[in-house]
Design an enzyme around this catalytic site. Structure first.
Site, PDB file in Angstrom:
ATOM      1  N   TYR A 194      61.036 -17.777 119.658  1.00  0.00           N
ATOM      2  CA  TYR A 194      59.871 -17.839 120.536  1.00  0.00           C
ATOM      3  C   TYR A 194      59.156 -19.052 119.242  1.00  0.00           C
ATOM      4  O   TYR A 194      58.658 -20.098 119.769  1.00  0.00           O
ATOM      5  CB  TYR A 194      59.094 -16.670 120.522  1.00  0.00           C
ATOM      6  CG  TYR A 194      57.775 -16.836 120.877  1.00  0.00           C
ATOM      7  CD1 TYR A 194      57.447 -17.095 122.329  1.00  0.00           C
ATOM      8  CD2 TYR A 194      56.526 -16.910 119.940  1.00  0.00           C
ATOM      9  CE1 TYR A 194      56.144 -17.423 122.709  1.00  0.00           C
ATOM     10  CE2 TYR A 194      55.283 -16.869 120.653  1.00  0.00           C
ATOM     11  CZ  TYR A 194      54.996 -17.149 121.995  1.00  0.00           C
ATOM     12  OH  TYR A 194      53.855 -17.393 122.413  1.00  0.00           O
ATOM     13  N   ASN A 226      51.529 -24.062 130.666  1.00  0.00           N
ATOM     14  CA  ASN A 226      51.352 -22.589 130.238  1.00  0.00           C
ATOM     15  C   ASN A 226      52.230 -21.656 130.174  1.00  0.00           C
ATOM     16  O   ASN A 226      52.366 -20.797 129.595  1.00  0.00           O
ATOM     17  CB  ASN A 226      49.821 -22.162 130.888  1.00  0.00           C
ATOM     18  CG  ASN A 226      49.793 -20.563 130.544  1.00  0.00           C
ATOM     19  OD1 ASN A 226      49.165 -20.298 129.721  1.00  0.00           O
ATOM     20  ND2 ASN A 226      50.041 -19.876 131.709  1.00  0.00           N
ATOM     21  N   SER A 274      51.422 -22.187 120.296  1.00  0.00           N
ATOM     22  CA  SER A 274      51.365 -21.087 119.599  1.00  0.00           C
ATOM     23  C   SER A 274      51.072 -21.080 117.985  1.00  0.00           C
ATOM     24  O   SER A 274      51.566 -21.987 117.418  1.00  0.00           O
ATOM     25  CB  SER A 274      52.355 -19.848 119.928  1.00  0.00           C
ATOM     26  OG  SER A 274      51.984 -18.856 119.034  1.00  0.00           O
ATOM     27  N   ALA A 311      60.680 -20.943 117.160  1.00  0.00           N
ATOM     28  CA  ALA A 311      61.068 -22.290 117.252  1.00  0.00           C
ATOM     29  C   ALA A 311      60.821 -22.985 118.404  1.00  0.00           C
ATOM     30  O   ALA A 311      60.602 -24.224 118.348  1.00  0.00           O
ATOM     31  CB  ALA A 311      62.650 -21.989 117.182  1.00  0.00           C
ATOM     32  N   SER A 312      60.740 -22.140 119.619  1.00  0.00           N
ATOM     33  CA  SER A 312      60.340 -22.842 120.720  1.00  0.00           C
ATOM     34  C   SER A 312      58.993 -23.441 120.837  1.00  0.00           C
ATOM     35  O   SER A 312      58.627 -24.714 121.459  1.00  0.00           O
ATOM     36  CB  SER A 312      60.607 -22.060 122.019  1.00  0.00           C
ATOM     37  OG  SER A 312      59.444 -21.238 122.113  1.00  0.00           O
ATOM     38  N   LYS A 313      58.052 -22.769 120.315  1.00  0.00           N
ATOM     39  CA  LYS A 313      56.640 -23.204 120.112  1.00  0.00           C
ATOM     40  C   LYS A 313      56.350 -24.254 119.192  1.00  0.00           C
ATOM     41  O   LYS A 313      55.744 -25.094 119.498  1.00  0.00           O
ATOM     42  CB  LYS A 313      55.801 -21.933 119.916  1.00  0.00           C
ATOM     43  CG  LYS A 313      55.563 -20.914 120.957  1.00  0.00           C
ATOM     44  CD  LYS A 313      55.041 -21.599 122.125  1.00  0.00           C
ATOM     45  CE  LYS A 313      54.886 -20.309 123.461  1.00  0.00           C
ATOM     46  NZ  LYS A 313      54.214 -21.170 124.428  1.00  0.00           N
ATOM     47  N   ILE A 372      46.313 -13.002 121.956  1.00  0.00           N
ATOM     48  CA  ILE A 372      45.361 -12.846 123.117  1.00  0.00           C
ATOM     49  C   ILE A 372      45.852 -11.581 123.964  1.00  0.00           C
ATOM     50  O   ILE A 372      46.933 -11.316 124.285  1.00  0.00           O
ATOM     51  CB  ILE A 372      45.517 -14.137 123.861  1.00  0.00           C
ATOM     52  CG1 ILE A 372      45.241 -15.487 123.205  1.00  0.00           C
ATOM     53  CG2 ILE A 372      44.461 -14.318 124.966  1.00  0.00           C
ATOM     54  CD1 ILE A 372      43.803 -15.797 122.222  1.00  0.00           C
TER      55      ILE A 372
END
Ligand code: NAP
Length: 269
Positions: free
Chosen positions: A170, A105, A157, A172-174, A203
């Site tokens: 972000y 997480n 995500s 690209a990483s997800k 969230i």
């Protein structure tokens, strides 16, 4: 890993019997000091798991652990560092003799488009989100393969599936985490180890609160986040924890390599 001869039943016999949908399972939750990770740790503890809370701020994970049943342990670890990840998994084995569940997480966000993202910022996002996920999976896998069971839950995500403004590194990483989830699932499907991902929409956590506070008009941005979600509200950490509980438990024993979108309909629109 636990020392040779340090029998799992002997170790767990030192702990009280637990009941619930995760009764007796040992679960590592990374980024457990706040937001989704803290809520997942609370729910897993209530559902009978022995929870190992990992995070880079010792005081945060200790505070969450102090709310739990007394069977939870907090282990400080920066998940981008292989030595700290190895110590984390060793500690889980030392305390409980096994790891049944890993919830990857911990993550960081960078609010920047590609032109305003410096290479060092790009590398840090990937170091935590992608390398950290890889390192944690790599560290728990030998134990899971030896015991012939395990559930890995990666927090990806919606950003890995749809284009969002100012989320270059972000997103690209997800997307990489989603791809890794499928790869691990297929690679180890015959060995009793499952791997799935959850794709949260927006969230209400410290991460989103920070993004809102950095917006030129924070209140307008908050209203926009609610309005863009078809269900009409942003989610709460418990929405994600509930999905993680299902994927961690044996209720999902025929589920691997998939992604659960918990996004209020954001990706469906
Ligand atoms: P959060 O409250 O900021 O939680 C992230 C946690 O990860 C924090 O406790 C943070 O600790 C920890 N962390 C960061 N870097 C770490 C590192 N190198 N090693 C260990 N722990 C580290 O945010 P959240 O919203 O709950 O995010 C949880 C996950 O959900 C993230 O992967 C995020 O990308 C994903 N997600 C969130 C949303 C959303 O709308 N909230 C949407 C989609 C996906 P420190 O703060 O002490 O560094």
């Amino acid at each position: 890993m636990a020392e040779a001869g340090n029998d799992v039943r002997t170790i767990l016999a030192g702990h009280p019997e637990r009941s619930g949908r995760l009764a007796g399972k040992v679960a590592i939750v990374t980024g457990a000091g706040s937001g989704i990770g803290a809520e997942t740790a609370r729910l897993f503890d209530r559902e009978g798991a022995f929870v190992v809370l990992a995070g880079d701020r010792p005081e945060d994970i200790a505070a969450v652990a102090a709310e739990l049943s007394g069977e939870a342990v907090a282990v400080p670890a920066d998940i981008s560092d292989p030595h700290q990840v190895a110590r984390l998994v060793d500690e889980a084995h030392w305390q409980f003799g096994r790891v049944d569940v890993l919830v990857n997480n911990a993550g960081i966000v960078l609010s920047a488009d590609i032109l305003s993202t410096e290479p060092e910022q790009w590398d840090r996002v990937f170091a935590v989100n992608v390398r950290g996920t890889y390192l944690c999976i790599r560290a728990v896998l030998p134990g899971m393969l030896a015991q012939g069971s395990g559930s890995i839950v990666n927090i990806a995500s919606v950003a890995g599936h749809i284009g969002l403004h100012r989320r270059a590194a972000y997103s690209a990483s997800k997307g990489a985490i989603s791809a890794l989830t499928r790869q691990v699932a297929v690679e180890y499907a015959g060995s009793g180890v499952r791997c799935n991902a959850i794709c949260p929409g927006t969230i209400d956590t410290p991460m989103v609160a920070q993004a809102i506070s950095l917006a030129p008009d924070p209140e307008a941005f908050r209203a926009e986040l609610h309005a863009r979600t078809p269900i009409g509200r942003i989610g709460v950490p418990r929405d994600i924890a509930n999905a993680a509980l299902f994927l961690a438990s044996d209720e999902s024993s025929f589920v691997t390599g998939t992604e659960v979108f918990v996004d209020g309909g954001l990706v469906a629109r």
